[in-house]
Write an enzyme that holds these catalytic residues in place. Structure first.
Site, PDB file in Angstrom:
ATOM      1  N   SER A   2       0.832  -1.210   0.000  1.00  0.00           N
ATOM      2  CA  SER A   2       0.000   0.000   0.000  1.00  0.00           C
ATOM      3  C   SER A   2       0.865   1.257   0.000  1.00  0.00           C
ATOM      4  CB  SER A   2      -0.907   0.029   1.229  1.00  0.00           C
ATOM      5  OG  SER A   2      -1.740  -1.104   1.269  1.00  0.00           O
TER       6      SER A   2
HETATM    7  N1  SAH Z   1      -1.041  -4.619   4.330  1.00  0.00           N
HETATM    8  C1  SAH Z   1      -0.378  -4.907   3.075  1.00  0.00           C
HETATM    9  C2  SAH Z   1      -1.278  -4.537   1.907  1.00  0.00           C
HETATM   10  C3  SAH Z   1      -1.230  -5.573   0.853  1.00  0.00           C
HETATM   11  S1  SAH Z   1      -2.491  -5.439  -0.389  1.00  0.00           S
HETATM   12  C4  SAH Z   1       0.986  -4.240   2.985  1.00  0.00           C
HETATM   13  O1  SAH Z   1       1.303  -3.417   3.832  1.00  0.00           O
HETATM   14  O2  SAH Z   1       1.748  -4.553   2.076  1.00  0.00           O
HETATM   15  C5  SAH Z   1      -3.782  -6.426   0.289  1.00  0.00           C
HETATM   16  C6  SAH Z   1      -3.457  -7.855   0.635  1.00  0.00           C
HETATM   17  O3  SAH Z   1      -4.680  -8.457   1.049  1.00  0.00           O
HETATM   18  C7  SAH Z   1      -2.935  -8.696  -0.528  1.00  0.00           C
HETATM   19  O4  SAH Z   1      -1.725  -9.284  -0.165  1.00  0.00           O
HETATM   20  C8  SAH Z   1      -4.040  -9.736  -0.734  1.00  0.00           C
HETATM   21  O5  SAH Z   1      -3.558 -10.995  -1.150  1.00  0.00           O
HETATM   22  C9  SAH Z   1      -4.660  -9.811   0.652  1.00  0.00           C
HETATM   23  N2  SAH Z   1      -6.033 -10.334   0.690  1.00  0.00           N
HETATM   24  C10 SAH Z   1      -7.054 -10.128  -0.178  1.00  0.00           C
HETATM   25  N3  SAH Z   1      -8.160 -10.792   0.219  1.00  0.00           N
HETATM   26  C11 SAH Z   1      -7.831 -11.448   1.370  1.00  0.00           C
HETATM   27  C12 SAH Z   1      -8.540 -12.322   2.249  1.00  0.00           C
HETATM   28  N4  SAH Z   1      -9.801 -12.663   2.042  1.00  0.00           N
HETATM   29  N5  SAH Z   1      -7.870 -12.793   3.326  1.00  0.00           N
HETATM   30  C13 SAH Z   1      -6.578 -12.468   3.563  1.00  0.00           C
HETATM   31  N6  SAH Z   1      -5.855 -11.662   2.769  1.00  0.00           N
HETATM   32  C14 SAH Z   1      -6.469 -11.148   1.683  1.00  0.00           C
END
Ligand code: SAH
Length: 213
Positions: A64
């Site tokens: 993000s």
């Molecule tokens: N907090 C992360 C943001 C990553 S983007 C950071 O700081 O890098 C969002 C993430 O949510 C992705 O890695 C995606 O695979 C995950 N995601 C999406 N749906 C999900 C679900 N149902 N359960 C767990 N993770 C999920």
């Protein structure tokens, strides 16, 4: 991986940028100033680590934007020792920010590859959250309830199961909407069956998807 004076200088500028965009909580600004974001980046984008932007991290996912990480964290109004559920470990960067605030973090990721990668990285860096590989829609009923719940992917709707795992007096921050963009929602649980919702602007996240990969 090293953290040089150049990295520290770039981080200082990044802190100024997100401050100018409206982030006020000094603990969050300090955490952004402290954590080497370049450690969390895919090698092809490492030189852009201190731009205030989201970047690909593999499996079609992104780390993000720092402003967004700080904004969600600020909305949570974290208190030391809070027990936090994070849905979407991704790169692990947001998780590290939460841990720097003195919290206990339970983080879930649905992509096995990202789960393994961020688990190894955060452990190497000395961070100790509880890692889970699974579907965040279900939350972690055996580990809740939580003081704070943070969803870092765009959810089509607010998952009922997660509302149940929020403590009374707790706060949940979740971007709600489809692929065209999401509205940042804050949900405060004020009673057994009473929740207060408020909206906090528009953002663009990768989608929250069901199941695991
Ligand atoms: N907090 C992360 C943001 C990553 S983007 C950071 O700081 O890098 C969002 C993430 O949510 C992705 O890695 C995606 O695979 C995950 N995601 C999406 N749906 C999900 C679900 N149902 N359960 C767990 N993770 C999920």
């Amino acid at each position: 991986m090293t953290d040089t004076y150049r990295h520290k200088g770039l981080r200082k500028k990044l802190v100024d940028t997100i401050k100018e965009k409206g982030i006020k909580d000094t603990r969050i600004l300090e955490a952004v100033g402290k954590i080497p974001r370049h450690h969390f980046m895919d090698s092809s984008f490492i030189e852009f680590a201190y731009r205030d932007q989201a970047f690909p991290i593999g499996s079609g996912q992104t780390i993000s934007q720092p402003y967004t990480v700080a904004f969600q964290t600020e909305l949570l109004q974290i208190e030391k020792h809070n027990k936090i559920l994070e849905v979407g470990t991704g790169s692990g960067y947001q998780c590290a920010i939460l841990l720097e605030l003195g919290t206990k973090v339970f983080t879930i990721e649905r992509y096995r590859e990202l789960y393994l990668k961020s688990r190894a990285l955060l452990s190497d860096m000395g961070y100790k959250p509880y890692f889970f590989y699974g579907d965040g829609y279900a939350g972690l009923p055996n580990h809740g309830p939580f003081d704070r719940i943070l969803i870092t992917a765009g959810a089509p709707e607010i998952p009922e199961e997660l509302l149940k795992q929020l403590k009374i007096g707790g706060r949940m921050v979740i971007p709600v909407g489809g692929s065209g963009g999401q509205v940042m929602m804050l949900i405060e649980r004020i009673g057994e069956n009473e929740y207060k919702e408020s909206k906090h602007g528009y953002f663009a996240f990768v989608p929250m998807l069901k199941g695991k990969q």
